[in-house]
Motif scaffolding. Sequence first.
Motif, short mmCIF file in Angstrom:
data_model
loop_
_atom_site.label_atom_id
_atom_site.label_comp_id
_atom_site.label_asym_id
_atom_site.label_seq_id
_atom_site.Cartn_x
_atom_site.Cartn_y
_atom_site.Cartn_z
N LYS A 137 -2.56 6.88 -8.17
CA LYS A 137 -2.68 6.36 -9.80
C LYS A 137 -3.28 5.41 -9.44
CE LYS A 137 2.73 7.58 -10.27
NZ LYS A 137 3.64 7.07 -10.31
N LYS A 138 -3.40 4.32 -9.10
CA LYS A 138 -4.79 3.32 -9.90
C LYS A 138 -5.54 2.64 -8.12
CE LYS A 138 -1.48 0.83 -12.41
NZ LYS A 138 -2.07 1.25 -13.61
N PRO A 139 -6.42 4.01 -8.01
CA PRO A 139 -7.23 4.07 -6.79
C PRO A 139 -8.00 2.99 -6.33
CG PRO A 139 -8.53 5.63 -8.40
CD PRO A 139 -6.62 5.42 -8.65
N LEU A 183 0.92 -1.46 -0.18
CA LEU A 183 -0.11 -0.06 -0.23
C LEU A 183 0.51 1.17 0.31
CD1 LEU A 183 -3.30 -0.62 2.29
CD2 LEU A 183 -2.93 -0.41 0.52
N SER A 184 0.46 2.38 -1.03
CA SER A 184 1.67 3.38 -0.98
C SER A 184 0.21 4.52 -1.02
CB SER A 184 2.73 3.00 -2.11
OG SER A 184 1.53 3.37 -3.10
N GLU A 185 0.91 5.85 -0.87
CA GLU A 185 0.04 7.23 -1.39
C GLU A 185 0.24 7.06 -3.15
OE1 GLU A 185 -2.49 9.23 -0.08
OE2 GLU A 185 -1.96 7.63 1.66
#
Length: 188
Positions: free
Chosen positions: A90-92, A83-85
């Motif tokens: 970019k790919k919600p 998981l990353s911001e």
Amino acid sequence: GNNLELLYMCNSLQGSNHTQLEEYDKALDYFTQASIVLSRMKNSGLDSNEINYYIIINTIDICNIYDIKREYSKSVASLKNILSEDLKTKKPGLYYSILGNIAYSLMKDGNYKEAKTYFDSALQHSIKNDDTQSYLYKIIDFGEYHLLTKDTIKANRLFNEALQLSKQLRSGNEELKILNFLAAANPK
């Protein structure tokens, strides 16, 4: 560079084939080979966004096997790790799908309180983006959550909603799964 990408894809495909065949240890071997190839790809000059995407997909594949083998805490740790911001931006869709997977693994591991926060977040996203297919998967899992936490009324409500939805979407596999849960929720 391209050879590595091909090698990754072959390993990934083999992993998926063995998953379908329910040969989980073999599947895990291939997915592990795929991760080794992916770490070699990092220094190959290939597009790093693409490599990161492959890493995420490969991790999800591995975690699905962990879940089948009931190694839920391994699954949770690996999924939280990807998981990353950046992914959220970019790919919600993928990001919130991973939250749903984490919720499922936490629930299966008996961490209901933490599971619920992940479920809520993943479901909100599906509703907000009118993503019916992912909403269906999530409410089936959330129904199971309510079954496990002994809230049969909520479980039934979610399973009945899921049943209508699976008929609309013609999701035969999901429909079967839901009917099994409904049977469990209503022993009579």
